[in-house]
Scaffold this active site. Structure first.
Site, mmCIF file in Angstrom:
data_model
loop_
_atom_site.group_PDB
_atom_site.id
_atom_site.type_symbol
_atom_site.label_atom_id
_atom_site.label_comp_id
_atom_site.label_asym_id
_atom_site.label_seq_id
_atom_site.Cartn_x
_atom_site.Cartn_y
_atom_site.Cartn_z
ATOM 1 N N ARG A 83 -91.633 15.150 -8.505
ATOM 2 C CA ARG A 83 -91.045 16.199 -7.586
ATOM 3 C C ARG A 83 -89.582 16.494 -8.445
ATOM 4 O O ARG A 83 -88.914 17.121 -7.656
ATOM 5 C CB ARG A 83 -90.397 15.337 -6.447
ATOM 6 N N HIS A 133 -88.454 16.778 -18.438
ATOM 7 C CA HIS A 133 -88.065 16.866 -19.519
ATOM 8 C C HIS A 133 -88.905 16.239 -20.612
ATOM 9 O O HIS A 133 -89.829 15.696 -20.534
ATOM 10 C CB HIS A 133 -86.536 16.114 -19.421
ATOM 11 N N HIS A 188 -90.399 12.709 -20.213
ATOM 12 C CA HIS A 188 -91.610 12.812 -19.241
ATOM 13 C C HIS A 188 -92.890 13.243 -20.046
ATOM 14 O O HIS A 188 -93.807 12.652 -19.737
ATOM 15 C CB HIS A 188 -91.351 13.436 -18.213
ATOM 16 N N ARG A 194 -90.983 3.178 -12.367
ATOM 17 C CA ARG A 194 -89.950 2.158 -11.626
ATOM 18 C C ARG A 194 -89.586 2.828 -10.428
ATOM 19 O O ARG A 194 -89.271 4.191 -10.438
ATOM 20 C CB ARG A 194 -88.684 2.256 -12.915
#
Ligand code: PPS
Length: 571
Positions: free
Chosen positions: A195, A199, A202, A288
């Site tokens: 959501r 960057h 990721h 996480r």
């Protein structure tokens, strides 16, 4: 390892011809205008994203889902998908009655046979599903303040999908994605739920996850409803499109998911997995604090950082989708690359760089540098376009306090000071002005006060969105309503709540308009502070004590606060 069955899954739509006929017949039915969240839920019910659900949950299914994540027939389903309505609407219905479900423009999307009609125990739902009956959780807040009091359950017959005018080519139903994977020969697919803008970290972690599972990658961002305050999906999709080009050709696809998230952490992770399974995916990345809602009202995390991974893992086999745990990636300056934090063995010899979400927002707000090792220039440019530095964004100053506390006087002074500074248009939405121009038909019942405040909030959010300054000065006695207004405005800019904390005794002593006298005599009913409640703001951005302080000084405190928040340039 799950087998990859890509045959079509059941949808709830009827054939084109039947839909045309049903649509005409449904015109005669009692109809319910769906809320934005219900439209998202209905879309995924109809297109098979919520398979095996055949409609909004019945009471027996709901009880099972709340209690132990299982439908009445024993299937795993962690999230209550309920049609919440008002008591007035529910009272009109007979058992077994068909109703039409319409979108916000009145288009009939589906019919539903209402088999169940009940008043849920919302406190229990909050405890069991979200972990605590604490309104700091956005879904618990929604449950108690936005959702209707009654739930309707029963099977849904789909007539048409909700219409989307944006990014049509990027939207796929589960069966469309299944067909795509079949056509491309993708036997293993790992999905990444997000959501947030992507960057470099990721991009690294998603590609690694795909490589390690020897799978293709599906970037599957949520574009239905996410957490209040998130970057809007238009901006995010433009960012994702820029990142998509950074993956090796034909390894990666992107599709948009019209899901309304609940931020339910562990249960949400399982729910996300089941949805992805319906979309034909074999592996799912769980990070996480997956779908974490932030801090509770005691300032602690709602869920433990690995609760979501544990709950997912416990049901992995039954779900038929494998979990790929998300690795925390950090940038190692000396090697100019991202590496999983727990795999770096020479931590004492290298420089590890990381920019947190909070730090990124600060840099964007203040127009500071965002280094290339952290993100792609195209992504940063998109984010800067929608999030100009705070000093150039719109914002709302929301004064609240008793009648005669000095709200209007201070608000006027603040307005004049801001106009003197120039730069952005300023609009004053004073209690009395609003009651004259926007809410002339309303009285002072709880319902009318809420409507009044929501109207003010709506206008202020439009002003904020368009880069202006809205100054509101109603009594706004209810904390829950102020919170709704805050959430609406914070999507677009800052919400600065100012409690004008003049005591009721002082207001009554001043009695500028002679209203307190009338209230004491019983000639004005439901008078705030005398015969009607006022919830004192618990955490306003600013609290002003007016007793013994002149107006100029009070207004100056507001201006200093705005400067400290970076909303106006310091002088
Ligand atoms: S609310 O509760 O936020 O909708 O109220 P608001 O729109 O700010 O309107 C408050 C003004 O209306 C006058 N007034 C009353 N106030 C409180 N309770 C009752 N019953 C009532 N009846 C009339 C009062 O002058 C308020 O103006 P301010 O500017 O606050 O003194």
């Amino acid at each position: 390892m799950p087998t990859h069955d890509l045959s079509p899954i059941p949808e709830l739509f009827v054939s084109y011809d039947s839909a045309q006929k049903l649509k005409v017949e449904a015109g005669e039915l009692v109809s319910w205008d769906l809320t934005p969240r219900q439209i998202c839920d209905l879309e995924l019910l109809m297109n098979g994203g919520f398979n095996p659900l055949k409609g909004f949950l019945t009471e027996a299914d709901y009880d099972g889902v709340v209690e132990n994540m299982r439908l009445a027939d024993g299937s795993l389903w962690p999230m209550p998908i309920t049609l919440d309505v008002s008591e007035a609407f529910a009272e009109k219905l007979e058992p077994g009655q068909d109703i039409a479900l319409r979108d916000q423009e009145g288009v009939i999307l589906a019919t539903m046979t209402v088999t169940d009609n009940w008043v849920p125990n919302k406190a229990l739902e909050a405890e069991k599903v979200f972990g605590a009956d604490d309104q700091a959780h956005p879904a618990v807040h929604y449950l108690h303040n936005v959702a209707g009091k009654v739930y309707l359950g029963g099977p849904v017959t789909g007539i048409q999908q909700p219409v989307h005018y944006d990014f049509r080519a990027r939207r796929d139903t589960p069966n469309e994605l299944r067909a795509y994977f079949r056509k491309m020969g993708w036997r293993k697919v790992v999905a990444f739920q997000t959501r947030n803008p992507l960057h470099r970290a990721h991009q690294e972690l998603t590609f690694r996850a795909a490589r390690e599972s020897e799978a293709n990658l599906l970037i599957h961002p949520v574009v239905g409803m996410t957490k209040p305050g998130d970057v809007d999906h238009f901006t995010r999709v433009r960012c994702y499109e820029a990142v998509l080009g950074k993956y090796p050709a034909s390894t990666t696809a992107m599709s948009l998911l019209p899901l309304a998230m609940r931020m339910a952490g562990p249960r949400e992770a399982v729910w996300h997995g089941l949805i992805r399974k319906n979309y034909g995916v074999t592996h799912f990345i769980v990070g996480r604090d997956h779908a974490g809602p932030g801090k509770n009202s005691a300032g602690e995390d709602f869920y433990g950082p690995y609760d979501a991974q544990e709950l997912f893992q416990a049901h992995e086999e039954e779900m038929g989708i494998a979990m790929v745990p998300f690795k925390h990636m950090v940038y190692v300056e000396e090697r100019a690359q991202y590496e999983p934090n727990d795999e770096i063995l020479d931590k004492d010899k290298v420089t590890i760089l990381n920019i947190s979400g909070t730090e990124l927002r600060r840099r964007l707000q203040e127009g500071l540098e965002i280094p290339e090792w952290f993100s792609f220039p195209e992504v940063v440019a998109e984010l800067r376009k929608t999030k100009p530095p705070r000093g150039k964004q719109g914002f709302t100053v929301f004064f609240t306090g008793f009648s005669g506390s000095g709200k209007s006087t201070i608000a006027n002074a603040v307005m004049v000071k801001l106009m003197e500074m120039g730069g952005r248009p300023v609009t004053l939405l004073d209690g009395d002005i609003v009651r004259k121009n926007l809410s002339s038909e309303l009285g002072f019942s709880k319902e009318h006060r809420d409507l009044n405040i929501q109207r003010i909030g709506y206008v202020a959010s439009e002003i904020t969105k368009n880069g202006g300054i809205a100054i509101c000065a109603p009594i706004a006695p209810y904390a829950a309503t102020r919170r709704i207004v805050r959430d609406a405005i914070e999507q677009y800019g800052a919400f600065v709540e100012v409690h004008v904390a003049t005591s009721i005794e002082e207001c009554e002593k001043r009695d500028r308009k002679g209203l307190y006298k009338l209230a004491r005599e019983g000639k004005i009913k439901e008078f705030t502070g005398i015969s009607d409640p006022y919830d004192v703001p618990e955490h306003p951005e600013l609290r002003i004590e007016t007793e013994g302080t002149d107006v100029d000084n009070c207004a100056h405190q507001v201006i200093l606060k705005l400067e400290a928040m970076g909303l106006i340039a310091a002088h």
